[in-house]
Scaffold this active site. Structure first.
Site, PDB file in Angstrom:
ATOM      1  N   CYS A  65       3.322  26.120  33.442  1.00 24.30           N
ATOM      2  CA  CYS A  65       4.490  26.254  32.577  1.00 24.30           C
ATOM      3  C   CYS A  65       4.606  27.694  32.075  1.00 24.30           C
ATOM      4  CB  CYS A  65       4.478  25.337  31.355  1.00 24.30           C
ATOM      5  SG  CYS A  65       4.392  23.606  31.751  1.00 24.30           S
TER       6      CYS A  65
ATOM      7  N   ARG B 297       4.300  30.101  37.491  1.00 24.24           N
ATOM      8  CA  ARG B 297       3.449  29.283  36.627  1.00 24.24           C
ATOM      9  C   ARG B 297       3.865  27.813  36.617  1.00 24.24           C
ATOM     10  NH1 ARG B 297       0.533  32.570  32.747  1.00 24.24           N
ATOM     11  NH2 ARG B 297       0.116  30.647  31.658  1.00 24.24           N
TER      12      ARG B 297
ATOM     13  N   TRP C  79       5.815  22.737  34.713  1.00 22.05           N
ATOM     14  CA  TRP C  79       4.944  22.048  35.666  1.00 22.05           C
ATOM     15  C   TRP C  79       4.595  20.739  34.971  1.00 22.05           C
ATOM     16  CZ3 TRP C  79      -0.064  20.088  36.014  1.00 22.05           C
ATOM     17  CH2 TRP C  79      -0.539  19.867  37.305  1.00 22.05           C
TER      18      TRP C  79
ATOM     19  N   ASN D 175       3.947  24.574  26.063  1.00 23.13           N
ATOM     20  CA  ASN D 175       3.024  24.599  27.198  1.00 23.13           C
ATOM     21  C   ASN D 175       1.721  23.983  26.698  1.00 23.13           C
ATOM     22  OD1 ASN D 175       1.616  25.204  29.472  1.00 23.13           O
ATOM     23  ND2 ASN D 175       1.594  27.423  29.176  1.00 23.13           N
ATOM     24  N   GLY D 176       1.155  23.031  27.445  1.00 24.61           N
ATOM     25  CA  GLY D 176      -0.090  22.394  27.004  1.00 24.61           C
ATOM     26  C   GLY D 176       0.071  20.887  26.965  1.00 24.61           C
TER      27      GLY D 176
ATOM     28  N   GLU E 206     -13.226  28.575  51.510  1.00 25.46           N
ATOM     29  CA  GLU E 206     -12.042  29.300  51.030  1.00 25.46           C
ATOM     30  C   GLU E 206     -10.915  29.279  52.081  1.00 25.46           C
ATOM     31  OE1 GLU E 206     -10.763  30.307  48.439  1.00 25.46           O
ATOM     32  OE2 GLU E 206      -9.362  31.874  49.005  1.00 25.46           O
TER      33      GLU E 206
ATOM     34  N   LYS F 278      -7.197  27.747  51.435  1.00 26.55           N
ATOM     35  CA  LYS F 278      -5.969  28.535  51.601  1.00 26.55           C
ATOM     36  C   LYS F 278      -5.000  27.816  52.532  1.00 26.55           C
ATOM     37  CE  LYS F 278      -6.380  30.545  49.217  1.00 26.55           C
ATOM     38  NZ  LYS F 278      -6.859  31.029  48.005  1.00 26.55           N
TER      39      LYS F 278
ATOM     40  N   GLU G 274      -3.483  24.469  50.900  1.00 30.76           N
ATOM     41  CA  GLU G 274      -2.579  24.561  49.751  1.00 30.76           C
ATOM     42  C   GLU G 274      -1.214  25.135  50.100  1.00 30.76           C
ATOM     43  OE1 GLU G 274      -3.798  27.115  46.480  1.00 30.76           O
ATOM     44  OE2 GLU G 274      -4.909  28.374  47.857  1.00 30.76           O
TER      45      GLU G 274
ATOM     46  N   HIS H 294     -24.008  15.820  60.566  1.00 32.01           N
ATOM     47  CA  HIS H 294     -24.317  14.827  59.533  1.00 32.01           C
ATOM     48  C   HIS H 294     -23.061  14.063  59.124  1.00 32.01           C
ATOM     49  CE1 HIS H 294     -28.368  16.328  59.234  1.00 32.01           C
ATOM     50  NE2 HIS H 294     -27.895  17.563  59.149  1.00 32.01           N
TER      51      HIS H 294
ATOM     52  N   LYS I  53       0.407  28.354  39.204  1.00 31.64           N
ATOM     53  CA  LYS I  53      -0.607  29.368  38.931  1.00 31.64           C
ATOM     54  C   LYS I  53      -1.099  29.168  37.507  1.00 31.64           C
ATOM     55  CE  LYS I  53      -2.041  33.429  40.729  1.00 31.64           C
ATOM     56  NZ  LYS I  53      -2.685  33.387  42.045  1.00 31.64           N
TER      57      LYS I  53
HETATM   58  C1  F6R Z   1      -6.377  28.803  45.189  1.00 31.47           C
HETATM   59  C2  F6R Z   1      -6.136  29.027  43.786  1.00 31.47           C
HETATM   60  C3  F6R Z   1      -6.840  28.193  42.783  1.00 31.47           C
HETATM   61  C4  F6R Z   1      -7.422  29.094  41.684  1.00 31.47           C
HETATM   62  C5  F6R Z   1      -8.015  28.230  40.562  1.00 31.47           C
HETATM   63  C6  F6R Z   1      -8.682  29.081  39.510  1.00 31.47           C
HETATM   64  O1  F6R Z   1      -5.681  29.696  45.974  1.00 31.47           O
HETATM   65  O2  F6R Z   1      -5.373  29.879  43.428  1.00 31.47           O
HETATM   66  O3  F6R Z   1      -7.830  27.419  43.362  1.00 31.47           O
HETATM   67  O4  F6R Z   1      -8.385  29.911  42.252  1.00 31.47           O
HETATM   68  O5  F6R Z   1      -7.004  27.485  39.987  1.00 31.47           O
HETATM   69  O6  F6R Z   1      -7.769  29.940  38.895  1.00 31.47           O
HETATM   70  P1  F6R Z   1      -8.239  31.151  38.032  1.00 31.47           P
HETATM   71  O7  F6R Z   1      -8.952  32.107  38.930  1.00 31.47           O
HETATM   72  O8  F6R Z   1      -6.993  31.729  37.462  1.00 31.47           O
HETATM   73  O9  F6R Z   1      -9.172  30.619  36.985  1.00 31.47           O
END
Ligand code: F6R
Length: 606
Positions: free
Chosen positions: A2, A27, A75, A99-100, A482, A486, A489, A505, A601
């Protein structure tokens, strides 16, 4: 998670609010809205489902003219994605964005019998609570403070009322809020990037604080209404950093600019001639560095994987150090114990992730020193840790984290290199890592430029598969995790990362023609063992891609080879190719790469 904006001043609030929301869209982007107060003291709300572009369309037919207002990009947490659930919310004389999460909203709702609730949100309940306290001559500030004392949960809020035109009241607990101080105007944002270009002076509100904002500035109070002396700070960054700079997507820009951002991460922190690394931020005395025998690394998602890779490097560099890498959402509720000679590295791009923040607080309660590995300057985690290091990757706008990962690994590596000197670490190895760090930005640049087309072609070939397995061993294992994250997502292809030794396994049973497998194979002492997994998959008809720096014969459907003097840091280099691959797969599938579905984000809710 948000985005919140607010404005009071001489300009048309709508333009500033919508412009700010566009910058904060990453966000949260389920729905959005603004509310303003016009010159006749009448409030107007416009909300819409979908992205900010939808809100802009709605405002074209009904423009708002006021000079004070609030805005929100959502969000969803409580209630589905509908216009009614979108913010701003309104109850009586209160207009509010939030937000929250208000955890006790049901209990409060049951008490607020005089109100009819239009939405399913917790926010509307808080708006009603504030309105119920906003009577008998009590001010908006006092009504907000009184109401917030009843809240269990987290909030960043901005509120106005037609009864007090020219005033915005904001407050925070666990959700960031920044007050930008301009000339004859005051701006509110949940992220400093929305303030860039308007002002460089800002007050970062702390948890449990409330502020009354007018066009003349802001006054900050505790919830008990004690006046606080808040010193404005300088906002870092510039507008160019939050623009696409000629790229189709922020994600591609952020992948391609890693050489530059990594240069900033390293700047002043390595001395290749002396073969040494030094981070100033942790502010540790020699004795403190000597006394560290255990490092716990905390993070979520990509930050966790960065910690995992860094832990391999730490073990190589610091002979008497034990490391533990933990997922913040799990660790915060575990009955964990840490030896007194521990240090915690708290890793977060945004510096706002709720689970990581909660862990930080739990670790501090146990008397353990906490150091932040954070990107966003002035963020909550950065402010609450005992010390630490900004990774200086610059604003990361695309939801998927890329350049921050690279910067986080490198920052933690430099931490390890620094303390290794006090723990009998091999000076030759420290110097070798330092030398590789020095050339890493240029090698990343070359690798990305040389392989961009190859990765695009490869992505087109594999973009229609349903499943992917990413496999790696030793330092290539965190990279497998990782790489899979990537891909899943942003492309929505089901992808899993595994240690390649684990194949037999269980996961090898999955292999069929709907799967492809990505192997990261390093040219090191484990090369033959790493190839073992590849042979096992190929023997079962699996489609394989190999990313490697080895020149040896390897059998696979597709091989991307890198020729680079980098050895120890090769996983970081190969990971940048995985980032490109995921990007191009997502583009080929027609996805919204910068704002993938269901994600946002900066996860400021649990
Ligand atoms: C993946 C991604 C998320 C963040 C996670 C932690 O591409 O962006 O997995 O890495 O939400 O976010 P931060 O680093 O902001 O604590």
């Amino acid at each position: 998670m948000c985005g919140i904006v607010g404005y009071v001043g001489g300009k048309k609030a709508q333009d500033i609010l919508v412009g700010g929301l566009r910058r904060l869209e990453y966000r949260g982007y389920d729905s959005a809205g603004i509310a303003t107060l016009d010159d006749k003291n009448e409030a107007h709300i416009t909300r819409s489902v979908g992205k900010i572009a939808e809100l802009s369309k709605a405002l074209e037919s009904e423009p708002q003219t006021g000079h004070l207002g609030i805005g929100h990009t959502r969000w969803a947490t409580h209630g589905g994605v509908t216009e009614t659930n979108a913010h701003p919310h309104h109850a009586g004389n209160i207009y509010m964005v939030h937000n929250g999460i208000i955890e006790n909203y049901k209990e409060l709702k049951a008490e607020l019998k005089d109100y009819k609730f239009a939405s399913d949100t917790d926010t509307e309940v808080l708006a009603a609570l504030i309105d119920s306290n906003y009577k008998d001559g009590i001010s908006l500030k006092d009504a907000v403070a009184k109401s917030l004392k009843r809240i269990r949960g987290t909030y960043g809020i901005a509120v106005f009322s037609p009864k007090e035109p020219g005033t915005l009241v904001v407050a925070r607990l666990g959700s960031p809020l920044i007050i930008g101080l301009g000339q004859g105007e005051t701006l509110i944002a949940s992220d400093a990037s929305a303030l860039l270009g308007y002002t460089r002076e800002a007050i970062y509100l702390n948890d449990g604080e409330l502020a009354v904002c007018t066009d003349k500035g802001a006054e900050v109070f505790t919830l008990s209404l004690k006046h606080l002396d808040s010193k404005p700070e300088t906002i870092e960054g510039d507008l160019a950093q939050i623009q696409k700079g000629g790229y189709d997507h922020f994600l591609l820009k952020e992948i391609m600019e890693q050489a530059t951002t990594l240069h900033n991460t390293l700047s002043g922190r390595i001395d290749p001639k002396a073969g040494k690394m030094h981070l100033g931020g942790p502010n540790l005395t020699e004795k403190e560095m000597r006394d560290i025998h255990h490092v716990v690394i905390v993070g979520c998602g990509t930050a966790y994987y960065a910690g995992l890779l860094a832990s391999y490097y730490m073990e190589q560099l610091v002979p008497d150090l034990t490391t533990e890498v933990v997922i913040a959402s799990e660790y915060r509720y575990r009955s964990f114990h840490l030896p007194k000679d521990s240090v915690a590295l708290v890793v977060s791009q945004s510096g706002e992730t709720a689970d990581t923040l909660a862990c930080l607080r739990e670790i501090k309660k146990r008397g353990i020193k906490t150091l932040g590995i954070v990107n966003v300057v002035g963020s909550t985690i950065a402010r609450e840790v005992d010390g630490g290091t900004y990774v200086h990757a610059g604003p990361e706008i695309s939801v998927a984290s890329t350049k921050a990962f690279t910067a986080q690994v490198v920052a933690m590596l430099m931490f390890a290199g620094m303390i290794a000197e006090y723990h009998g670490g091999d000076p030759k190895l420290i110097a070798e890592f330092t030398r590789e760090l020095e050339i890493l930005p240029a090698e990343i640049e070359k690798t990305l430029n040389d392989n961009r087309e190859t990765m695009e072609k490869l992505a087109k070939k594999y973009s229609k598969f349903d499943h992917a397995l990413y496999l790696g061993r030793d330092t290539a294992f965190p990279i497998a995790l990782e790489g899979a994250l990537k891909l899943k997502e942003i492309s929505y292809i089901h992808a899993e990362g595994y240690a390649s030794g684990e194949l037999k396994h269980g996961p090898i049973a999955l292999i069929d023609d709907r799967f492809f497998e990505v192997f990261t194979i390093l040219d090191n002492w484990l090369f033959d063992k790493s190839c073992g997994g590849l042979h096992e998959v190929r023997a079962r008809g699996g489609k394989t891609i190999v990313l490697t720096n080895s020149k040896a014969d390897i059998e696979a459907d597709d091989i991307v080879r890198i020729d680079s003097p980098i050895k120890l840091l090769m996983p970081i280099l190969l990971n940048t190719l995985q980032q490109l691959f995921a990007y191009y797969v997502a583009v080929d599938r027609g996805n919204d790469v910068d704002q993938p579905r269901n994600l946002a984000k900066s996860v400021t809710v649990e």
